[in-house]
Design a protein around this motif. Sequence first.
Motif, short mmCIF file in Angstrom:
data_model
loop_
_atom_site.label_atom_id
_atom_site.label_comp_id
_atom_site.label_asym_id
_atom_site.label_seq_id
_atom_site.Cartn_x
_atom_site.Cartn_y
_atom_site.Cartn_z
N GLU A 231 67.66 -37.33 2.00
CA GLU A 231 68.88 -37.86 0.98
C GLU A 231 68.32 -37.27 -0.30
OE1 GLU A 231 68.31 -42.18 1.31
OE2 GLU A 231 69.94 -42.28 3.10
N ASP A 232 67.57 -36.49 -0.49
CA ASP A 232 67.15 -35.63 -1.57
C ASP A 232 66.34 -36.71 -2.77
OD1 ASP A 232 68.24 -33.35 -1.11
OD2 ASP A 232 70.32 -33.94 -1.93
N ARG A 233 65.40 -37.32 -2.26
CA ARG A 233 64.54 -38.22 -3.00
C ARG A 233 63.05 -37.76 -2.65
NH1 ARG A 233 66.63 -44.41 -2.24
NH2 ARG A 233 68.76 -43.93 -1.29
N GLN A 234 62.34 -37.91 -3.92
CA GLN A 234 61.02 -37.23 -4.07
C GLN A 234 60.16 -38.57 -3.45
OE1 GLN A 234 59.85 -35.89 -7.78
NE2 GLN A 234 57.75 -35.50 -7.10
N VAL A 235 59.31 -38.17 -2.31
CA VAL A 235 58.43 -39.14 -1.69
C VAL A 235 57.03 -38.72 -1.91
CG1 VAL A 235 57.99 -40.04 0.38
CG2 VAL A 235 60.29 -39.50 -0.09
N VAL A 236 56.14 -39.90 -2.30
CA VAL A 236 54.67 -39.89 -1.90
C VAL A 236 54.24 -40.68 -0.73
CG1 VAL A 236 52.42 -39.89 -3.07
CG2 VAL A 236 54.33 -39.10 -4.30
N PHE A 237 53.26 -40.04 -0.13
CA PHE A 237 52.81 -40.82 1.15
C PHE A 237 51.18 -41.34 0.53
CE2 PHE A 237 54.98 -38.42 4.93
CZ PHE A 237 56.12 -39.18 4.51
N GLY A 238 50.85 -42.79 1.03
CA GLY A 238 49.81 -43.02 0.66
C GLY A 238 48.89 -43.57 2.32
N ALA A 239 48.05 -42.70 2.59
CA ALA A 239 47.39 -42.77 3.64
C ALA A 239 46.22 -44.04 3.68
CB ALA A 239 46.62 -41.51 4.33
N ALA A 240 46.72 -45.10 3.64
CA ALA A 240 45.75 -46.35 3.58
C ALA A 240 45.25 -46.78 5.08
CB ALA A 240 46.56 -47.52 2.86
N ASP A 241 45.53 -46.17 6.07
CA ASP A 241 44.98 -46.17 7.28
C ASP A 241 43.69 -45.82 7.54
OD1 ASP A 241 44.18 -47.11 9.91
OD2 ASP A 241 45.88 -46.16 10.98
N THR A 242 42.65 -46.27 6.87
CA THR A 242 41.23 -45.55 6.63
C THR A 242 40.39 -45.80 7.88
OG1 THR A 242 40.47 -47.34 5.32
CG2 THR A 242 41.56 -45.59 4.21
N PHE A 243 40.82 -46.60 8.88
CA PHE A 243 39.89 -47.08 10.12
C PHE A 243 40.13 -46.14 11.22
CE2 PHE A 243 40.55 -50.81 7.42
CZ PHE A 243 38.93 -51.04 7.20
N ARG A 244 41.27 -45.43 11.23
CA ARG A 244 41.52 -44.48 12.36
C ARG A 244 41.38 -43.18 11.76
NH1 ARG A 244 46.13 -42.36 14.81
NH2 ARG A 244 47.83 -43.35 13.12
N ALA A 245 40.29 -42.54 12.48
CA ALA A 245 40.01 -41.23 11.72
C ALA A 245 41.02 -40.23 11.73
CB ALA A 245 38.85 -40.71 12.61
N ALA A 246 42.06 -40.22 12.69
CA ALA A 246 43.07 -39.21 12.62
C ALA A 246 44.27 -39.53 11.90
CB ALA A 246 43.53 -38.82 14.10
N ALA A 247 44.54 -41.00 11.25
CA ALA A 247 45.71 -41.36 10.69
C ALA A 247 45.91 -40.68 9.48
CB ALA A 247 45.35 -42.94 10.31
N ALA A 248 45.01 -40.30 8.47
CA ALA A 248 45.46 -39.73 7.33
C ALA A 248 45.80 -38.25 7.63
CB ALA A 248 43.90 -39.55 6.48
N GLU A 249 44.99 -37.47 8.47
CA GLU A 249 45.33 -36.17 8.94
C GLU A 249 46.93 -36.00 9.50
OE1 GLU A 249 44.96 -32.23 8.72
OE2 GLU A 249 43.44 -33.58 8.14
#
Length: 405
Positions: A231-249
């Motif tokens: 929909e042509d929106r600018q998005v930023v992700f925040g990887a606040a799941d810091t307990f699961r090692a692979a979540a941020a990646e």
Amino acid sequence: MDPIILISLAAVLIIGVVLLAFLDRKPRIPKGTYPTTRDANDPAPGGTAVLERPEAPPAGADQEIVGDAASATELLEDETTATAEPEVAEAPALETPAPVAGRLARLRARLAKSNNIFGKGLLALLSTDNITEDVWDEVEETLLLADLGTEPTMELVDNLRERVRVEGSRDPARVKTMLHEELVKMVDPTMDRRLDASRKDGRPAVMMVVGVNGVGKTTTVGKIGRVLVAEDRQVVFGAADTFRAAAAEQLATWGARVGVDTVRSEEDGADPASVAFEAVKTGIEQESDVVIVDTAGRLQNKANLMDELGKIKRVIEKQAAVDEVLLVLDATTGQNGLAQAKVFAEVVNITGIALTKLDGTAKGGIVVAIQRQLGVPVKLVGLGEGPDDLAPFNAEGFVDALLAE
């Protein structure tokens, strides 16, 4: 003195002088090193040397070409290659997410196919010449198996019985119309199912995504990002799941595919609230449309984990209000999902549901049950594992698919 002795002494003296001169000789300077002390601005030994191009000879000066013309040409080509700038690898092309309208039609077709038994079963029961109490009991059982919930099931059955009795119709087409109308009313098309994902008051919208372990929150965040990018929106992700090692990646990979930046911590087990804070800060600085914060999966019966979820929300609100809190639920968990939803709603004020894995044979009724229980709408629905298998929920389209023949 004896001449032989004199000659021997002279020879010894000559040999001594030669040896002394050899030992007193300074060591030879290796080729390419400095013969004197280095200045502060001289390059360190072993550093990268910059070879300057030889100055062109003065105009009119005699030049001697050694070898043939071909050798001279090769020499010039080699020099050009040596001094050329290294080629920069091209960045991988970004994926283009499927448009929302197209994916909705595709998901509707898949839902119709997967829930065909549910629709056919109800229509077959309600189109018989003589609808007895046993038939109504079977209708009720079918709706309960579809996770409609006890109260909604009784309400739907009572309304249908009254309409069939009053109209006295046994026409399958008419019965299907009545069933369609009653189901649409229960799914409630009047609910506002729009995602709050637009800038307001000079800041980006902030969306938190919550849920228990294993429902696919991180994947859902990635898919929501694709919906918004389409929909042509600018998005930023925040990887606040810091307990699961692979979540941020995992989240960063989803973002990289469509050009969405991911704010993450390089340390496992970092404070998730601080990551969420930095993500919102980045979204404000980049003037993004929306910041989507992924949170760690947590058991709804663990008070300390639920308290931490509240902390993340409070920390975010030091910079911007949290506009959307999406609860991700696995449709296959049925009534257990309702218990989870109640606890989350008490902690972070749920504003919408993202219902995943809605691909069972007769689980469509969970939509009605969840909305009745929480008083919040199902906003997104997913049926598969594909990157674009998530779409905005549409009440009438959903019922059409449930009752497809």
